[in-house]
Scaffold this motif. Structure first.
Motif, mmCIF file in Angstrom:
data_model
loop_
_atom_site.group_PDB
_atom_site.id
_atom_site.type_symbol
_atom_site.label_atom_id
_atom_site.label_comp_id
_atom_site.label_asym_id
_atom_site.label_seq_id
_atom_site.Cartn_x
_atom_site.Cartn_y
_atom_site.Cartn_z
ATOM 1 N N VAL A 361 -7.917 -1.619 -32.141
ATOM 2 C CA VAL A 361 -6.639 -2.281 -31.901
ATOM 3 C C VAL A 361 -6.739 -3.706 -32.429
ATOM 4 O O VAL A 361 -7.650 -4.447 -32.038
ATOM 5 N N VAL A 362 -5.823 -4.084 -33.316
ATOM 6 C CA VAL A 362 -5.769 -5.442 -33.852
ATOM 7 C C VAL A 362 -4.584 -6.155 -33.218
ATOM 8 O O VAL A 362 -3.444 -5.671 -33.299
ATOM 9 N N THR A 363 -4.827 -7.284 -32.600
ATOM 10 C CA THR A 363 -3.751 -8.028 -31.946
ATOM 11 C C THR A 363 -4.043 -9.519 -32.000
ATOM 12 O O THR A 363 -5.132 -9.941 -32.431
ATOM 13 N N GLY A 364 -3.066 -10.318 -31.588
ATOM 14 C CA GLY A 364 -3.242 -11.767 -31.591
ATOM 15 C C GLY A 364 -4.034 -12.246 -30.389
ATOM 16 O O GLY A 364 -4.294 -11.491 -29.441
ATOM 17 N N PRO A 365 -4.405 -13.517 -30.378
ATOM 18 C CA PRO A 365 -5.270 -14.029 -29.300
ATOM 19 C C PRO A 365 -4.548 -14.240 -27.970
ATOM 20 O O PRO A 365 -5.193 -14.223 -26.915
ATOM 21 N N ASP A 366 -3.225 -14.403 -27.981
ATOM 22 C CA ASP A 366 -2.523 -14.791 -26.763
ATOM 23 C C ASP A 366 -2.596 -13.745 -25.664
ATOM 24 O O ASP A 366 -2.709 -14.091 -24.475
ATOM 25 N N HIS A 367 -2.510 -12.471 -26.018
ATOM 26 C CA HIS A 367 -2.419 -11.425 -24.994
ATOM 27 C C HIS A 367 -3.470 -10.338 -25.174
ATOM 28 O O HIS A 367 -3.315 -9.223 -24.650
ATOM 29 N N ALA A 368 -4.553 -10.661 -25.898
ATOM 30 C CA ALA A 368 -5.593 -9.663 -26.151
ATOM 31 C C ALA A 368 -6.179 -9.127 -24.843
ATOM 32 O O ALA A 368 -6.459 -7.932 -24.711
ATOM 33 N N GLY A 369 -6.318 -10.027 -23.853
ATOM 34 C CA GLY A 369 -6.870 -9.601 -22.571
ATOM 35 C C GLY A 369 -5.992 -8.575 -21.867
ATOM 36 O O GLY A 369 -6.504 -7.690 -21.169
ATOM 37 N N HIS A 370 -4.675 -8.681 -22.077
ATOM 38 C CA HIS A 370 -3.763 -7.716 -21.454
ATOM 39 C C HIS A 370 -3.973 -6.314 -22.029
ATOM 40 O O HIS A 370 -3.920 -5.319 -21.293
ATOM 41 N N PHE A 371 -4.205 -6.237 -23.347
ATOM 42 C CA PHE A 371 -4.480 -4.931 -23.964
ATOM 43 C C PHE A 371 -5.769 -4.339 -23.403
ATOM 44 O O PHE A 371 -5.851 -3.141 -23.110
ATOM 45 N N MET A 372 -6.782 -5.190 -23.263
ATOM 46 C CA MET A 372 -8.066 -4.700 -22.751
ATOM 47 C C MET A 372 -7.936 -4.244 -21.300
ATOM 48 O O MET A 372 -8.544 -3.237 -20.898
ATOM 49 N N ASN A 373 -7.135 -4.968 -20.514
ATOM 50 C CA ASN A 373 -6.928 -4.554 -19.125
ATOM 51 C C ASN A 373 -6.232 -3.194 -19.047
ATOM 52 O O ASN A 373 -6.530 -2.374 -18.185
ATOM 53 N N LEU A 374 -5.284 -2.965 -19.955
ATOM 54 C CA LEU A 374 -4.532 -1.708 -19.947
ATOM 55 C C LEU A 374 -5.347 -0.543 -20.506
ATOM 56 O O LEU A 374 -5.393 0.542 -19.908
ATOM 57 N N LEU A 375 -5.998 -0.772 -21.640
ATOM 58 C CA LEU A 375 -6.621 0.328 -22.375
ATOM 59 C C LEU A 375 -8.112 0.473 -22.104
ATOM 60 O O LEU A 375 -8.662 1.570 -22.229
ATOM 61 N N GLY A 376 -8.763 -0.648 -21.785
ATOM 62 C CA GLY A 376 -10.188 -0.595 -21.513
ATOM 63 C C GLY A 376 -10.988 -0.133 -22.712
ATOM 64 O O GLY A 376 -10.658 -0.407 -23.866
ATOM 65 N N SER A 377 -12.042 0.623 -22.445
ATOM 66 C CA SER A 377 -12.919 1.121 -23.502
ATOM 67 C C SER A 377 -12.368 2.363 -24.179
ATOM 68 O O SER A 377 -12.922 2.828 -25.175
ATOM 69 N N GLY A 378 -11.296 2.892 -23.615
ATOM 70 C CA GLY A 378 -10.738 4.126 -24.136
ATOM 71 C C GLY A 378 -11.240 5.364 -23.419
ATOM 72 O O GLY A 378 -10.775 6.482 -23.692
ATOM 73 N N LYS A 379 -12.171 5.202 -22.508
ATOM 74 C CA LYS A 379 -12.752 6.351 -21.794
ATOM 75 C C LYS A 379 -11.683 7.174 -21.091
ATOM 76 O O LYS A 379 -11.720 8.412 -21.092
ATOM 77 N N GLU A 380 -10.707 6.492 -20.506
ATOM 78 C CA GLU A 380 -9.630 7.181 -19.789
ATOM 79 C C GLU A 380 -8.824 8.091 -20.714
ATOM 80 O O GLU A 380 -8.271 9.100 -20.270
ATOM 81 N N PHE A 381 -8.804 7.744 -22.010
ATOM 82 C CA PHE A 381 -7.997 8.502 -22.973
ATOM 83 C C PHE A 381 -8.851 9.450 -23.818
ATOM 84 O O PHE A 381 -8.344 10.108 -24.724
ATOM 85 N N GLY A 382 -10.146 9.474 -23.550
ATOM 86 C CA GLY A 382 -11.024 10.359 -24.305
ATOM 87 C C GLY A 382 -11.348 9.854 -25.692
ATOM 88 O O GLY A 382 -11.572 10.645 -26.619
ATOM 89 N N CYS A 383 -11.384 8.532 -25.863
ATOM 90 C CA CYS A 383 -11.692 7.958 -27.171
ATOM 91 C C CYS A 383 -12.514 6.694 -26.984
ATOM 92 O O CYS A 383 -12.743 6.245 -25.858
ATOM 93 N N ASN A 384 -12.967 6.118 -28.094
ATOM 94 C CA ASN A 384 -13.681 4.850 -28.084
ATOM 95 C C ASN A 384 -12.788 3.772 -28.697
ATOM 96 O O ASN A 384 -12.413 3.876 -29.874
ATOM 97 N N LEU A 385 -12.429 2.766 -27.915
ATOM 98 C CA LEU A 385 -11.556 1.691 -28.376
ATOM 99 C C LEU A 385 -12.348 0.415 -28.590
ATOM 100 O O LEU A 385 -13.182 0.037 -27.753
ATOM 101 N N THR A 386 -12.097 -0.236 -29.713
ATOM 102 C CA THR A 386 -12.629 -1.566 -29.959
ATOM 103 C C THR A 386 -11.463 -2.471 -30.336
ATOM 104 O O THR A 386 -10.364 -1.994 -30.653
ATOM 105 N N TYR A 387 -11.701 -3.781 -30.336
ATOM 106 C CA TYR A 387 -10.611 -4.736 -30.527
ATOM 107 C C TYR A 387 -11.000 -5.776 -31.580
ATOM 108 O O TYR A 387 -12.165 -6.130 -31.730
ATOM 109 N N ARG A 388 -9.980 -6.253 -32.289
ATOM 110 C CA ARG A 388 -10.183 -7.301 -33.294
ATOM 111 C C ARG A 388 -9.031 -8.276 -33.179
ATOM 112 O O ARG A 388 -7.858 -7.882 -33.085
ATOM 113 N N ILE A 389 -9.352 -9.557 -33.169
ATOM 114 C CA ILE A 389 -8.337 -10.599 -33.026
ATOM 115 C C ILE A 389 -7.859 -11.060 -34.402
ATOM 116 O O ILE A 389 -8.663 -11.400 -35.269
ATOM 117 N N GLN A 390 -6.543 -11.070 -34.573
ATOM 118 C CA GLN A 390 -5.925 -11.647 -35.763
ATOM 119 C C GLN A 390 -5.422 -13.030 -35.369
ATOM 120 O O GLN A 390 -4.412 -13.172 -34.691
#
Length: 549
Positions: A361-390
Motif C-alpha cells: 500500500v502506497v500512501t502519504g505520510p499524514d494518515h499512514a498510521g490509520h491504514f496500518m491500524n485498519l489493515l495491519g499485517s494483512g493476516k486478517e485478510f490472508g495476505c502479507n501487507l507492506t507499506y511505502r510512504i509517498q
C-alpha cells in the motif's frame, strides 16, 4: 439424455462422441431423409447434433471447385436433417460457422448473432444459407464456431495448421477452444437453446499470440514469415480471401453459459498440447510426432520449463482528495466509508480475488498510521501487507516507482485505491505473462479520465489524458498489469504539464513497443473520487449487500 450425433466420424463429431457418455453416432447421410428417419427410429434420441458438412480438403478452397458437393452437404443435407427432426419433434443443435462474417462489424464489440452476414467464399455462403432457414425453425439451435483450437494434434487443429505454414498472416480473430466447445454444446443441448449462438471464447486472439505460446511450450526454434491478408491471395496461397472477424456471444450469456477468456483457455490448451506432442514423440516414430533431430528434441519440449513469475499487488492510496473536501480535511479519502466498509477494502478485495497475496500500500505520510491500524499485517485478510510512504504527490507512475524494490523483478497488478469494481479479474491476472494490460469502461464524461481509442478488434490505438475532445467514450480505469520493465520505462519519463509522472505516458510507451493490451470491464466500476461517484458506489454496494444478506 441420449444424443445422436450425425458426422460422428469427423473431427468435432468424434470429439463429442468421446466426451459425452450418453452420445451415440450414426453413419447415416444427412441428405438421405429415409436414412435419417431410420436412425432416429433406431436410436430414439432426446436430441440430435449435426457435426456433418463439407469443409474441403486440404482447406475451404476445395469448395470453390466442388460447389455441387458443398451445396448438397451444407445446405440440402442440413435442411433434410432439420425437416426429419421437426417431424419427429426432436431438438437439433447444428454446428455452423462464424466464418460468414468478413471484416469489421458495425458494432465495435464485434458481430452479433442476429447481424446479417457478408460471406464471400462459396463455403461461407452455403453455411450462411442454412443458418437463414434454421434460425426460423422451432426447437433448433445453431452453434457457430471459428477456427477450432484443440489440445490434441490434428489436421483440423489451428495449432497444427499455423505451426506447419511457412507464411502466416497476423490478424485478430474470435476463435473456439475445443474443450470449451464440447462443454458449451452439451449445455446448449441440456437447455434446448434455440436460435443462433456464437460459440467462441471471449476476447481476441492474433496468430502471433498462438505461435508465441507454441514457441514457449512446444518448439522454441519455430519460425515463419509474417505476411498481410492481401498477400494470401496475391501470392497464390489461397483462392479466396479468408474470413477474419470478431464475434459477440450475448445469446450464450443470456442462457447463463460462460466460456473461458481466450487468453486463459489458449495457454491451458497449449500446455496440454505440448504434453500430448511430447508423449507422441517418445512413441517410436509416431506418424504425428514432429520431425526434429536428436539434438533439438531435448530442447523443443520445455513446456513449463521456467517457474512463472510471481504476481504482486500494489494499491495506490495517496493524494489529498480535494474533490471530497471537507470530508478529507481530517482523513484520507480511501478511508471514507462506502456502504458498510472503508473504501480501501474494495481494491484490496479485487487483488485478493485475483489470487494475489503479496501486496504493498502506497500512501502519504499524514494518515499512514490509520491504514496500518485498519489493515495491519494483512493476516486478517490472508495476505502479507507492506507499506511505502509517498512524501509528496508526483503522479501515479511516480507512486508506482516507489514499489520497485518490493516488486523485485516480478509482475505486478496496480490498482488505484478509489477504484471500486464488482468483477473478478482472476482470468486476466493469472494468465498475464509480459508487457502491460489495461482496462477500459464506457462512460458519459470521458473528459475526466484517460481516454482510450480502440479499433474494431479492441486493440488500443491511442491514450490521451483528460482530453478536451475525446476520441471515444472509453475511460482507462485505475487497474493496470505490468511486467518488470515498467520501472525502467518510468525512469525515462518526463513530468507532464502538471509536474507529475503520468500513468498514461507509461502505458503509451508500452503501446509504441507493441506490448500493450486492453480488456473491457463488464461489471460495475466507479472511481469514487467525487461526491457523485462516491454516492453511486455507496448505493450500488449497499444494494448488493442487502441482496446477499
Amino acid at each position: 439424455m441420449k444424443i445422436l450425433i450425425f458426422g460422428s466420424k469427423g473431427y468435432i463429431g468424434g470429439r463429442m462422441l468421446e466426451a459425452w457418455p450418453e452420445a451415440v453416432g450414426t453413419s447415416a447421410r444427412i441428405d438421405d431423409k429415409e436414412a435419417v428417419l431410420k436412425a432416429l427410429e433406431e436410436h430414439q434420441p432426446d436430441a440430435v447434433v449435426n457435426a456433418a458438412g463439407k469443409t474441403g480438403k486440404p482447406n475451404v478452397d476445395w469448395c470453390e471447385t466442388h460447389q455441387a458437393e458443398t451445396f448438397q452437404s451444407n445446405v440440402t443435407g442440413v435442411l433434410t436433417l432439420a425437416q426429419a427432426c421437426q417431424e419427429r419433434g426432436v431438438y437439433l443443435l447444428h454446428l455452423a460457422s462464424g466464418c460468414i462474417f468478413y471484416g469489421p462489424s458495425p458494432d465495435p464489440k464485434g458481430w452479433r448473432e442476429d447481424d446479417f452476414a457478408n460471406p464471400s467464399a462459396f463455403y461461407s455462403r452455403t453455411k450462411y444459407a442454412a443458418d437463414l432457414i434454421l434460425s426460423r425453425l422451432p426447437n433448433v439451435g445453431i452453434a457457430r464456431l471459428r477456427m477450432p483450437i484443440d489440445d490434441r494434434p490434428a489436421a483440423r487443429n489451428l495449432i497444427d495448421k499455423l505451426a506447419n505454414y511457412k507464411q502466416v498472416i497476423d490478424v485478430a480473430n474470435s476463435v473456439t477452444v475445443v474443450e470449451d466447445l464440447l462443454n458449451t454444446c452439451y449445455s446448449l443441448v441440456q437447455k434446448r437453446g434455440r436460435g443462433i449462438f456464437h460459440v467462441v471464447n471471449p476476447g481476441v486472439m492474433r496468430h502471433q499470440d498462438l505461435l508465441r505460446l507454441y514457441r514457449e511450450y512446444v518448439d522454441p526454434n519455430h519460425s515463419c514469415e509474417w505476411i498481410t491478408a492481401e498477400n494470401l491471395v496475391a501470392r497464390g496461397l489461397a483462392i479466396k480471401a479468408r474470413s477474419n472477424c470478431i464475434l459477440q456471444s450475448e445469446h450464450l450469456r443470456e442462457l447463463g453459459i460462460e466460456m473461458r477468456p481466450i487468453d486463459v483457455a489458449l495457454r491451458d490448451t497449449m500446455i496440454k498440447y505440448a504434453k500430448a506432442i511430447k508423449a507422441e514423440s517418445t512413441d517410436n516414430d509416431s506418424p504425428n510426432a514432429p520431425h526434429l533431430d536428436s539434438v533439438q528434441a531435448a530442447n523443443s519440449f520445455q513446456f513449463l520449463r521456467e517457474k512463472p513469475k510471481q504476481m504482486k499487488g500494489v494499491i495506490l492510496a495517496g493524494g489529498r482528495g480535494t474533490r471530497l473536501s471537507p470530508l478529507t480535511n481530517i482523513t484520507n479519502k480511501h478511508l471514507l466509508p462506502v456502504a458498510d466498509k472503508q473504501m480501501i477494502l474494495y481494491p484490496l478485495q479485487t487483488l485478493l480475488q485475483a489470487g494475489i497475496r503479496q501486496i504493498m500500500v502506497v500512501t502519504g505520510p499524514d494518515h499512514a498510521g490509520h491504514f496500518m491500524n485498519l489493515l495491519g499485517s494483512g493476516k486478517e485478510f490472508g495476505c502479507n501487507l507492506t507499506y511505502r510512504i509517498q512524501d509528496e504527490s508526483g503522479g501515479v507512475a511516480h507512486a508506482l516507482n516507489l514499489t520497485k524494490d518490493f516488486v523485485d523483478g516480478d509482475n505486478c497488478t496496480v490498482i488505484l485505491g478509489d477504484n471500486l469494481f464488482d468483477e473478478n479479474f482472476f482470468p486476466h491476472i493469472s494468465s498475464f505473462k509480459e508487457g502491460a494490460m489495461t482496462f477500459y469502461k464506457a462512460v458519459d464524461d470521458p473528459q475526466r479520465f484517460g481516454v482510450m481509442e480502440l479499433d474494431s478488434a479492441g486493440h488500443v490505438l491511442s491514450i490521451e489524458e483528460k482530453p478536451e475532445q475525446p476520441k471515444s467514450n472509453f475511460a482507462q480505469v485505475g487497474l493496470y498489469i505490468y511486467d518488470e520493465h515498467a520501472f525502467e520505462i518510468i525512469s525515462n519519463l518526463q513530468p507532464s504539464k502538471r509536474g507529475e509522472l503520468e500513468v498514461t505516458d507509461l502505458n503509451n510507451t508500452y503501446l509504441r513497443q507493441g506490448k500493450l493490451t486492453a480488456r473491457p470491464v463488464r461489471g460495475f466500476w466507479s472511481d469514487a473520487g467525487t461526491f457523485q461517484s462516491l454516492q453511486q458506489a455507496t448505493e450500488f454496494f449497499s444494494q448488493r449487500s442487502n441482496k446477499n444478506a
